[in-house]
Design an enzyme around this catalytic site. Sequence first.
Site, mmCIF file in Angstrom:
data_model
loop_
_atom_site.group_PDB
_atom_site.id
_atom_site.type_symbol
_atom_site.label_atom_id
_atom_site.label_comp_id
_atom_site.label_asym_id
_atom_site.label_seq_id
_atom_site.Cartn_x
_atom_site.Cartn_y
_atom_site.Cartn_z
ATOM 1 N N ARG A 1 0.811 -1.223 0.000
ATOM 2 C CA ARG A 1 0.000 0.000 0.000
ATOM 3 C C ARG A 1 0.844 1.273 0.000
ATOM 4 O O ARG A 1 0.338 2.353 -0.186
ATOM 5 C CB ARG A 1 -0.944 -0.028 1.204
ATOM 6 C CG ARG A 1 -2.139 -0.914 0.904
ATOM 7 C CD ARG A 1 -3.045 -1.048 2.084
ATOM 8 N NE ARG A 1 -2.431 -1.829 3.137
ATOM 9 C CZ ARG A 1 -3.062 -2.235 4.229
ATOM 10 N NH1 ARG A 1 -4.311 -1.896 4.427
ATOM 11 N NH2 ARG A 1 -2.436 -2.969 5.134
ATOM 12 N N ASP B 1 3.967 -24.270 6.324
ATOM 13 C CA ASP B 1 4.478 -24.390 7.691
ATOM 14 C C ASP B 1 5.992 -24.388 7.512
ATOM 15 O O ASP B 1 6.566 -25.383 7.053
ATOM 16 C CB ASP B 1 4.020 -25.697 8.334
ATOM 17 C CG ASP B 1 4.502 -25.794 9.772
ATOM 18 O OD1 ASP B 1 5.647 -25.372 10.042
ATOM 19 O OD2 ASP B 1 3.761 -26.282 10.623
ATOM 20 N N HIS B 2 6.624 -23.273 7.837
ATOM 21 C CA HIS B 2 8.027 -23.144 7.413
ATOM 22 C C HIS B 2 8.945 -24.165 8.084
ATOM 23 O O HIS B 2 10.031 -24.438 7.599
ATOM 24 C CB HIS B 2 8.540 -21.706 7.598
ATOM 25 C CG HIS B 2 8.946 -21.364 8.995
ATOM 26 N ND1 HIS B 2 8.045 -21.036 9.973
ATOM 27 C CD2 HIS B 2 10.158 -21.308 9.590
ATOM 28 C CE1 HIS B 2 8.700 -20.789 11.096
ATOM 29 N NE2 HIS B 2 9.986 -20.938 10.896
ATOM 30 N N HIS C 1 3.837 -26.078 13.972
ATOM 31 C CA HIS C 1 5.200 -26.619 13.930
ATOM 32 C C HIS C 1 5.377 -27.883 14.792
ATOM 33 O O HIS C 1 5.900 -28.890 14.332
ATOM 34 C CB HIS C 1 6.216 -25.572 14.377
ATOM 35 C CG HIS C 1 6.070 -24.250 13.689
ATOM 36 N ND1 HIS C 1 5.703 -24.125 12.370
ATOM 37 C CD2 HIS C 1 6.247 -22.978 14.123
ATOM 38 C CE1 HIS C 1 5.668 -22.840 12.024
ATOM 39 N NE2 HIS C 1 5.984 -22.122 13.081
#
Length: 506
Positions: free
Chosen positions: A50, A185-186, A248
């Site tokens: 933005r 989900d890193h 996690h």
Amino acid sequence: MEAGTKTNPTIIAIFGGTGDLTWRKLIPALYNLYLDNWLNLKFSIICMGRQDMTNAAFVKRLKEGVDQFSRRGKSKAKEWELFSKMIEYKKGEFDNTSLYSYLKKQVAAFEKESDCDVNKIFYMAVPPQFFELIATKIGDAGLAADKEFARLVIEKPFGTDLQSARKLNASMLHIFDESQLYRIDHYLGKETVQNILAFRFANALFEPIWNRNYIDHIQITVAEKIGIETRGNYYEINGALRDMIQNHLLQLLCLIAMEPPVSFDADEVRNRKVDVLRALRKIKKEDVHNFAVRGQYAEGWVDGKKVNGYRQEADVSPESHTETFAAIKFFIDNWRWSNVPFYLRTGKRMNESISVITIQFKPAPHQTFPDEATENWQPNRMVLNLQPDMGIRIRFQAKKPGLQMQLNPVDMLFNYSDTYTSGTPEGYETLLLDVIEGDATLFMRADQVEAAWEILMPILSTWQANPSVNFPNYAAGSHGPETAEGLIAKDGNNWIVMPFEKKTHE
Ligand code: BG6
């Protein structure tokens, strides 16, 4: 394969282009994929935000991010220049249809120029209140129509409870097919986390003992020294249970407990994982206090520095009841794991930053050696260190050198940094490449997300209905609340954290 041809031409549109995630993780990851020749030479990155900003100013800021956060350190001028040519900044409001018309025009031009199958990746690096809006607008613009090559990446949190996750899934699936959705989900992109699959299923040695006959219990700890930093607004409504356990830690538990998949096919692996979530014993509301404990940090000392308590952090209520620590005991009701406790814990402002899984084996069934020999005796233990040290340690008994028979625990150690000299890719590199390649194995499917919420609902609602009376209940820089020790001690166990470095015995 030739450089620049390993993957399809790709146009990636990042919503939240000026945000922290794009700056710290996504652009450094894409840059490293570029350096490793994974990206097609036809690659376009449109970052939307933005803020009013020129392209040059935006790219300059991204470069600072790469210099600071890339695993390779500072970027090199020539390489960065070539990479940054792929980046465009586009100012726009996410509810404004003209932004999507613009995207559509850009996608069409890119497709025409590429003259082959083109990946169209839409990445929502935005707060969750924008998920439905953006997905709907993408759909309305006709940008979701290519079921094979249009993909939507969704960051967590995916819902705040079972009901909201179901609603969100329903609205996403109204626009996209499940195969187009990449819920991140890193943790699943981390090298050591993926290695759990290799360790368990590429070796014949461990699987035969990976069950209730040999394993006494399993512990999963993800401890962090950091507090909530500037994320008070987010953290207040989420807390440790939603922020870490729902995703996690439960994913780690699935990888440790799942049955061997028949193949490495995305749905096969995800089916085996969801089987674990479905087999988790539901904790009854009246039993929550026996299975789950929560904590909130008070002020304390971390690395020699005085730090605030949670209630003094920015954007946090001075009476907050949000938990910054959670520990839960789970059981998996199936043949393999019947009655084996799985202890999970996570917390902010702990005494160390460490993610580790400990497999505690049962004692040998018969004690052959005399008491004098076994003073230091310990049952076998296997420790999977996920971070910051990366490796696997197996602890077993050996004879201590000397004229008498004396047993001592010793360690066999596999250490990534000793074994491999090549750099370890960041989780986001792995995951972004998977999205580009259309491989959803490491992403959360709708049913996984819902099953994980379902299992936590009794705890969430009990904690919500009964605000903790003793918060804050652990000092920053400590091991967490006393009650977490009690949770595991009542089963005769204790939390195990072994230092990773090699230990020499006298
Ligand atoms: C995020 C959580 O998903 O994971 C954070 O929102 C947490 O609160 C982070 O700090 C931990 O990730 P990592 O990769 O640093 O272990």
